[in-house]
Design a protein around this motif. Structure first.
Motif, mmCIF file in Angstrom:
data_model
loop_
_atom_site.group_PDB
_atom_site.id
_atom_site.type_symbol
_atom_site.label_atom_id
_atom_site.label_comp_id
_atom_site.label_asym_id
_atom_site.label_seq_id
_atom_site.Cartn_x
_atom_site.Cartn_y
_atom_site.Cartn_z
ATOM 1 N N GLY A 180 32.681 23.056 -14.612
ATOM 2 C CA GLY A 180 33.329 23.732 -15.727
ATOM 3 C C GLY A 180 33.900 22.766 -16.747
ATOM 4 N N VAL A 181 33.765 23.110 -18.017
ATOM 5 C CA VAL A 181 34.374 22.348 -19.103
ATOM 6 C C VAL A 181 35.057 23.330 -20.048
ATOM 7 N N SER A 182 35.947 22.817 -20.882
ATOM 8 C CA SER A 182 36.599 23.650 -21.892
ATOM 9 C C SER A 182 36.054 23.269 -23.262
ATOM 10 N N GLY A 183 35.646 24.264 -24.026
ATOM 11 C CA GLY A 183 35.076 24.009 -25.345
ATOM 12 C C GLY A 183 33.562 24.016 -25.312
ATOM 13 N N SER A 184 32.975 23.903 -26.475
ATOM 14 C CA SER A 184 31.523 24.053 -26.598
ATOM 15 C C SER A 184 30.764 22.737 -26.597
ATOM 16 N N ASP A 185 31.484 21.621 -26.609
ATOM 17 C CA ASP A 185 30.822 20.310 -26.668
ATOM 18 C C ASP A 185 30.435 19.857 -25.262
ATOM 19 N N THR A 186 29.144 19.912 -24.959
ATOM 20 C CA THR A 186 28.665 19.539 -23.623
ATOM 21 C C THR A 186 27.744 18.320 -23.662
ATOM 22 N N ARG A 187 27.797 17.550 -24.749
ATOM 23 C CA ARG A 187 26.845 16.448 -24.922
ATOM 24 C C ARG A 187 26.879 15.439 -23.777
ATOM 25 N N ILE A 188 28.071 15.054 -23.350
ATOM 26 C CA ILE A 188 28.161 14.055 -22.280
ATOM 27 C C ILE A 188 27.565 14.601 -20.990
ATOM 28 N N TRP A 189 27.928 15.822 -20.658
ATOM 29 C CA TRP A 189 27.438 16.387 -19.398
ATOM 30 C C TRP A 189 25.961 16.744 -19.454
ATOM 31 N N ASP A 190 25.455 17.068 -20.623
ATOM 32 C CA ASP A 190 24.006 17.271 -20.758
ATOM 33 C C ASP A 190 23.269 15.964 -20.462
ATOM 34 N N TYR A 191 23.840 14.866 -20.946
ATOM 35 C CA TYR A 191 23.243 13.545 -20.713
ATOM 36 C C TYR A 191 23.283 13.204 -19.216
ATOM 37 N N ILE A 192 24.428 13.434 -18.590
ATOM 38 C CA ILE A 192 24.567 13.125 -17.162
ATOM 39 C C ILE A 192 23.698 14.048 -16.318
ATOM 40 N N ALA A 193 23.557 15.301 -16.735
ATOM 41 C CA ALA A 193 22.706 16.244 -15.998
ATOM 42 C C ALA A 193 21.263 15.763 -15.952
ATOM 43 N N GLU A 194 20.800 15.149 -17.038
ATOM 44 C CA GLU A 194 19.437 14.605 -17.050
ATOM 45 C C GLU A 194 19.295 13.471 -16.038
ATOM 46 N N LYS A 195 20.311 12.623 -15.963
ATOM 47 C CA LYS A 195 20.306 11.539 -14.980
ATOM 48 C C LYS A 195 20.335 12.093 -13.560
ATOM 49 N N ALA A 196 21.193 13.075 -13.347
ATOM 50 C CA ALA A 196 21.352 13.636 -12.010
ATOM 51 C C ALA A 196 20.086 14.352 -11.535
ATOM 52 N N GLU A 197 19.399 14.990 -12.475
ATOM 53 C CA GLU A 197 18.181 15.729 -12.130
ATOM 54 C C GLU A 197 17.145 14.814 -11.478
ATOM 55 N N LYS A 198 17.102 13.564 -11.910
ATOM 56 C CA LYS A 198 16.152 12.597 -11.350
ATOM 57 C C LYS A 198 16.480 12.265 -9.893
ATOM 58 N N GLU A 199 17.705 12.571 -9.484
ATOM 59 C CA GLU A 199 18.114 12.309 -8.106
ATOM 60 C C GLU A 199 18.214 13.588 -7.282
ATOM 61 N N GLY A 200 17.631 14.665 -7.818
ATOM 62 C CA GLY A 200 17.621 15.920 -7.079
ATOM 63 C C GLY A 200 18.921 16.686 -7.148
ATOM 64 N N ILE A 201 19.727 16.432 -8.185
ATOM 65 C CA ILE A 201 20.995 17.148 -8.365
ATOM 66 C C ILE A 201 20.905 17.973 -9.644
ATOM 67 N N GLU A 202 21.072 19.262 -9.514
ATOM 68 C CA GLU A 202 21.031 20.165 -10.675
ATOM 69 C C GLU A 202 22.454 20.537 -11.059
ATOM 70 N N ILE A 203 22.886 20.109 -12.249
ATOM 71 C CA ILE A 203 24.232 20.406 -12.730
ATOM 72 C C ILE A 203 24.169 21.561 -13.725
ATOM 73 N N GLU A 204 24.850 22.638 -13.406
ATOM 74 C CA GLU A 204 24.994 23.760 -14.338
ATOM 75 C C GLU A 204 26.361 23.647 -15.000
ATOM 76 N N VAL A 205 26.372 23.454 -16.316
ATOM 77 C CA VAL A 205 27.627 23.306 -17.052
ATOM 78 C C VAL A 205 28.095 24.688 -17.509
ATOM 79 N N VAL A 206 29.310 25.054 -17.098
ATOM 80 C CA VAL A 206 29.892 26.348 -17.437
ATOM 81 C C VAL A 206 31.024 26.110 -18.429
#
Length: 276
Positions: free
Chosen positions: A36-62
Protein backbone atom coordinates in the motif's frame (compact mmCIF):
# COMPACT_ATOMS: atom_id res chain seq x y z
CA UNK A 1 4.67 -58.66 -22.68
CA UNK A 2 3.76 -58.17 -19.02
CA UNK A 3 7.18 -56.68 -18.35
CA UNK A 4 6.75 -54.27 -21.27
CA UNK A 5 3.29 -53.23 -20.06
CA UNK A 6 4.59 -52.74 -16.52
CA UNK A 7 7.47 -50.62 -17.81
CA UNK A 8 5.05 -48.44 -19.78
CA UNK A 9 2.85 -47.93 -16.75
CA UNK A 10 5.83 -46.98 -14.57
CA UNK A 11 7.11 -44.59 -17.25
CA UNK A 12 3.69 -42.98 -17.63
CA UNK A 13 3.38 -42.50 -13.85
CA UNK A 14 6.87 -41.02 -13.68
CA UNK A 15 6.12 -38.53 -16.45
CA UNK A 16 2.78 -37.61 -14.86
CA UNK A 17 4.36 -37.14 -11.44
CA UNK A 18 7.15 -35.00 -12.87
CA UNK A 19 4.63 -32.85 -14.74
CA UNK A 20 2.55 -32.32 -11.61
CA UNK A 21 5.65 -31.54 -9.59
CA UNK A 22 6.79 -29.03 -12.20
CA UNK A 23 3.39 -27.31 -12.31
CA UNK A 24 3.23 -27.15 -8.55
CA UNK A 25 6.76 -25.79 -8.35
CA UNK A 26 5.93 -23.10 -10.91
CA UNK A 27 3.05 -21.86 -8.78
CA UNK A 28 5.26 -21.65 -5.69
CA UNK A 29 7.94 -19.68 -7.49
CA UNK A 30 5.67 -16.66 -8.05
CA UNK A 31 5.16 -14.90 -4.74
CA UNK A 32 2.44 -12.25 -4.67
CA UNK A 33 2.79 -9.22 -2.42
CA UNK A 34 0.21 -6.45 -1.90
CA UNK A 35 1.85 -3.16 -0.97
CA UNK A 36 0.00 0.00 0.00
CA UNK A 37 1.03 3.57 -0.76
CA UNK A 38 -0.64 6.95 -0.23
CA UNK A 39 -1.19 9.14 -3.27
CA UNK A 40 -1.12 8.46 -6.97
CA UNK A 41 2.64 8.57 -7.57
CA UNK A 42 3.79 4.95 -7.92
CA UNK A 43 6.87 5.50 -10.11
CA UNK A 44 9.39 4.11 -7.63
CA UNK A 45 7.36 1.03 -6.85
CA UNK A 46 6.58 0.42 -10.51
CA UNK A 47 10.33 0.39 -11.11
CA UNK A 48 10.97 -1.98 -8.19
CA UNK A 49 8.08 -4.23 -9.26
CA UNK A 50 9.82 -4.76 -12.60
CA UNK A 51 12.99 -5.81 -10.79
CA UNK A 52 11.09 -8.07 -8.43
CA UNK A 53 9.20 -9.75 -11.26
CA UNK A 54 12.50 -11.10 -12.60
CA UNK A 55 12.94 -12.90 -9.28
CA UNK A 56 9.47 -14.41 -9.24
CA UNK A 57 7.93 -11.76 -6.97
CA UNK A 58 4.73 -10.06 -8.12
CA UNK A 59 4.12 -6.73 -6.36
CA UNK A 60 0.60 -5.31 -6.54
CA UNK A 61 0.66 -1.62 -5.60
CA UNK A 62 -2.53 -0.49 -3.86
CA UNK A 63 -3.08 3.28 -3.64
CA UNK A 64 -4.88 5.13 -0.83
CA UNK A 65 -5.91 8.77 -0.54
CA UNK A 66 -5.07 9.25 3.14
CA UNK A 67 -2.47 8.42 5.80
CA UNK A 68 -4.69 6.19 7.95
CA UNK A 69 -6.04 3.39 5.80
CA UNK A 70 -2.67 1.99 4.62
CA UNK A 71 -1.78 1.13 8.22
CA UNK A 72 -5.26 -0.14 9.04
CA UNK A 73 -5.27 -2.36 5.94
CA UNK A 74 -1.83 -3.70 6.85
CA UNK A 75 -2.79 -4.46 10.43
CA UNK A 76 -5.98 -6.20 9.29
CA UNK A 77 -4.11 -8.39 6.79
CA UNK A 78 -5.41 -6.77 3.60
CA UNK A 79 -1.85 -5.73 2.71
CA UNK A 80 1.49 -7.45 3.12
CA UNK A 81 3.44 -4.19 3.47
CA UNK A 82 3.09 -0.45 3.05
CA UNK A 83 5.48 2.34 2.13
CA UNK A 84 4.12 5.85 2.55
CA UNK A 85 5.01 7.25 5.98
CA UNK A 86 7.82 8.71 8.02
CA UNK A 87 9.12 6.78 10.99
CA UNK A 88 7.97 9.60 13.29
CA UNK A 89 4.39 9.31 12.02
CA UNK A 90 4.59 5.52 12.15
CA UNK A 91 5.81 5.44 15.75
CA UNK A 92 3.03 7.75 16.90
CA UNK A 93 0.33 5.96 14.89
CA UNK A 94 1.08 2.42 16.06
CA UNK A 95 1.25 3.58 19.67
CA UNK A 96 -2.04 5.46 19.48
CA UNK A 97 -3.82 2.58 17.69
CA UNK A 98 -2.06 -0.30 19.45
CA UNK A 99 -0.89 -1.91 16.20
CA UNK A 100 1.78 -4.61 16.05
CA UNK A 101 3.68 -3.32 13.01
CA UNK A 102 7.42 -2.94 12.37
CA UNK A 103 9.67 -1.21 9.82
CA UNK A 104 11.97 -3.41 7.74
CA UNK A 105 13.84 -0.74 5.76
CA UNK A 106 14.24 2.98 5.16
CA UNK A 107 13.47 4.40 1.74
CA UNK A 108 13.48 8.14 1.05
CA UNK A 109 13.36 11.49 2.70
CA UNK A 110 10.52 13.48 1.14
CA UNK A 111 11.14 17.05 2.30
CA UNK A 112 8.15 18.93 3.66
CA UNK A 113 7.77 22.40 2.20
CA UNK A 114 6.28 25.81 2.86
CA UNK A 115 4.22 27.04 -0.12
CA UNK A 116 2.52 30.34 -0.89
CA UNK A 117 0.54 32.09 -3.60
CA UNK A 118 1.23 35.48 -2.02
CA UNK A 119 4.90 35.67 -0.99
CA UNK A 120 8.19 34.29 -2.29
CA UNK A 121 10.10 33.77 0.98
CA UNK A 122 9.31 33.21 4.67
CA UNK A 123 10.61 36.71 5.47
CA UNK A 124 7.76 38.21 3.44
CA UNK A 125 4.99 36.59 5.50
CA UNK A 126 3.15 39.57 7.03
CA UNK A 127 2.45 40.38 10.66
CA UNK A 128 -0.53 38.31 11.81
CA UNK A 129 -0.44 36.18 8.66
CA UNK A 130 -2.07 32.78 8.63
CA UNK A 131 -0.16 29.57 7.91
CA UNK A 132 -1.95 26.26 7.36
CA UNK A 133 -0.36 23.21 8.98
CA UNK A 134 -1.31 19.50 9.22
CA UNK A 135 -3.34 18.71 12.33
CA UNK A 136 -1.96 15.25 13.20
CA UNK A 137 0.67 14.94 15.92
CA UNK A 138 3.57 13.84 13.72
CA UNK A 139 3.13 15.97 10.59
CA UNK A 140 1.95 18.96 12.61
CA UNK A 141 4.98 18.63 14.85
CA UNK A 142 7.22 18.39 11.81
CA UNK A 143 5.59 21.58 10.50
CA UNK A 144 6.50 23.45 13.69
CA UNK A 145 10.12 22.37 13.32
CA UNK A 146 10.07 23.58 9.72
CA UNK A 147 8.72 26.97 10.81
CA UNK A 148 11.46 27.20 13.43
CA UNK A 149 14.09 26.27 10.84
CA UNK A 150 12.69 29.01 8.59
CA UNK A 151 13.10 31.54 11.40
CA UNK A 152 9.40 32.24 11.92
CA UNK A 153 8.95 30.79 15.43
CA UNK A 154 11.04 29.41 18.28
CA UNK A 155 10.19 26.23 20.18
CA UNK A 156 10.96 25.32 23.78
CA UNK A 157 13.99 23.17 24.51
CA UNK A 158 11.78 20.31 25.72
CA UNK A 159 9.80 20.14 22.47
CA UNK A 160 9.37 16.44 21.61
CA UNK A 161 8.50 16.74 17.91
CA UNK A 162 4.74 16.27 18.30
CA UNK A 163 2.22 18.99 17.51
CA UNK A 164 1.77 21.24 20.54
CA UNK A 165 1.25 24.96 19.97
CA UNK A 166 1.98 25.61 23.64
CA UNK A 167 5.63 24.76 22.93
CA UNK A 168 6.00 27.91 20.81
CA UNK A 169 7.91 30.35 23.01
CA UNK A 170 8.59 33.03 20.38
CA UNK A 171 6.32 34.14 17.54
CA UNK A 172 7.60 37.61 16.57
CA UNK A 173 5.16 38.07 13.68
CA UNK A 174 2.16 36.79 15.66
CA UNK A 175 1.54 34.22 12.96
CA UNK A 176 -1.77 32.39 13.26
CA UNK A 177 -1.40 28.66 12.70
CA UNK A 178 -4.48 27.05 11.14
CA UNK A 179 -4.64 23.29 11.73
CA UNK A 180 -6.30 21.02 9.16
CA UNK A 181 -6.05 17.52 7.73
CA UNK A 182 -2.97 17.14 5.54
CA UNK A 183 -4.97 16.62 2.34
CA UNK A 184 -6.58 20.06 2.75
CA UNK A 185 -3.34 22.05 3.02
CA UNK A 186 -2.93 22.73 -0.74
CA UNK A 187 -6.56 23.84 -1.04
CA UNK A 188 -6.06 26.36 1.75
CA UNK A 189 -3.48 28.37 -0.22
CA UNK A 190 -5.92 31.06 -1.50
CA UNK A 191 -7.03 31.76 2.08
CA UNK A 192 -3.71 31.88 3.94
CA UNK A 193 -0.34 33.59 3.64
CA UNK A 194 1.33 30.19 3.32
CA UNK A 195 0.72 26.50 3.81
CA UNK A 196 2.97 23.66 4.93
CA UNK A 197 2.35 20.69 2.65
CA UNK A 198 3.65 17.14 2.83
CA UNK A 199 5.78 16.12 -0.14
CA UNK A 200 3.43 13.49 -1.58
CA UNK A 201 0.38 15.70 -1.23
CA UNK A 202 2.25 18.59 -2.85
CA UNK A 203 3.19 16.40 -5.83
CA UNK A 204 -0.41 15.21 -6.19
CA UNK A 205 -1.51 18.85 -6.17
CA UNK A 206 0.80 19.59 -9.10
CA UNK A 207 3.72 21.16 -7.24
CA UNK A 208 7.42 20.46 -7.69
CA UNK A 209 8.72 20.72 -4.10
CA UNK A 210 12.20 21.91 -5.05
CA UNK A 211 10.93 24.55 -7.47
CA UNK A 212 7.58 25.67 -6.07
CA UNK A 213 8.13 25.80 -2.31
CA UNK A 214 9.33 29.00 -0.69
CA UNK A 215 11.18 26.98 1.94
CA UNK A 216 12.15 23.30 2.00
CA UNK A 217 13.01 21.06 4.93
CA UNK A 218 16.65 20.20 5.62
CA UNK A 219 18.07 16.88 4.36
CA UNK A 220 19.21 16.03 7.91
CA UNK A 221 15.68 15.45 9.21
CA UNK A 222 16.17 11.73 9.99
CA UNK A 223 12.97 11.35 12.09
CA UNK A 224 11.14 12.00 8.84
CA UNK A 225 12.78 9.32 6.75
CA UNK A 226 10.17 7.11 5.11
CA UNK A 227 9.98 3.39 5.77
CA UNK A 228 8.64 0.08 4.51
CA UNK A 229 6.35 -1.33 7.21
CA UNK A 230 5.02 -4.85 7.74
CA UNK A 231 3.20 -6.79 10.43
CA UNK A 232 5.72 -7.65 13.14
CA UNK A 233 5.06 -11.36 12.65
CA UNK A 234 6.25 -10.96 9.03
CA UNK A 235 9.38 -8.88 9.62
CA UNK A 236 11.63 -11.89 8.89
CA UNK A 237 9.67 -12.99 5.82
CA UNK A 238 12.27 -13.66 3.13
CA UNK A 239 10.18 -12.26 0.27
CA UNK A 240 9.50 -8.99 2.10
CA UNK A 241 13.15 -8.71 3.12
CA UNK A 242 14.17 -9.24 -0.51
CA UNK A 243 11.84 -6.44 -1.63
CA UNK A 244 13.51 -4.17 0.93
CA UNK A 245 16.93 -5.16 -0.44
CA UNK A 246 15.80 -4.45 -4.00
CA UNK A 247 14.67 -0.98 -2.95
CA UNK A 248 18.03 -0.15 -1.41
CA UNK A 249 20.12 -1.04 -4.45
CA UNK A 250 22.17 1.62 -6.23
CA UNK A 251 20.09 1.60 -9.40
CA UNK A 252 16.98 2.54 -7.40
CA UNK A 253 18.83 5.46 -5.81
CA UNK A 254 19.91 6.57 -9.29
CA UNK A 255 16.33 6.25 -10.57
CA UNK A 256 14.97 8.34 -7.68
CA UNK A 257 17.58 11.05 -8.14
CA UNK A 258 16.96 11.23 -11.88
CA UNK A 259 13.18 11.05 -11.66
CA UNK A 260 12.57 13.41 -8.75
CA UNK A 261 15.39 15.96 -9.11
CA UNK A 262 15.86 16.40 -5.38
CA UNK A 263 12.23 16.35 -4.27
CA UNK A 264 12.81 12.78 -3.06
CA UNK A 265 16.15 11.90 -1.49
CA UNK A 266 17.22 8.22 -1.32
CA UNK A 267 17.99 7.56 2.34
CA UNK A 268 19.17 4.02 3.01
CA UNK A 269 20.22 3.93 6.63
CA UNK A 270 20.17 1.22 9.33
CA UNK A 271 16.95 0.84 11.31
CA UNK A 272 18.97 1.51 14.45
CA UNK A 273 19.50 5.08 13.19
CA UNK A 274 15.75 5.70 13.37
CA UNK A 275 15.22 4.12 16.77
CA UNK A 276 14.50 0.56 15.68
Amino acid sequence: MKKLLLSLIILTLAVFTAACSSASGGEEETKKIKLGVSGSDTRIWDYIAEKAEKEGIEIEVVTFSDYVQPNVALAEGDLDANAFQTVAYFDTFIEEHNMDLSPIATTVLAPMGLYSEKVTSPDEIPEGGKIAIPNDASNGGRALLLLEEAGLIKLSEDYDGNLDLNKIIENPKNIELVEMVSAQTPRALPDVAASIINNGIAVDAGFNPTKDSIYLESETATPYVNIIAVRTEDKDNETLKRIAELYQEDDVADFINEEYKGSMIPTFIPLSDIGW
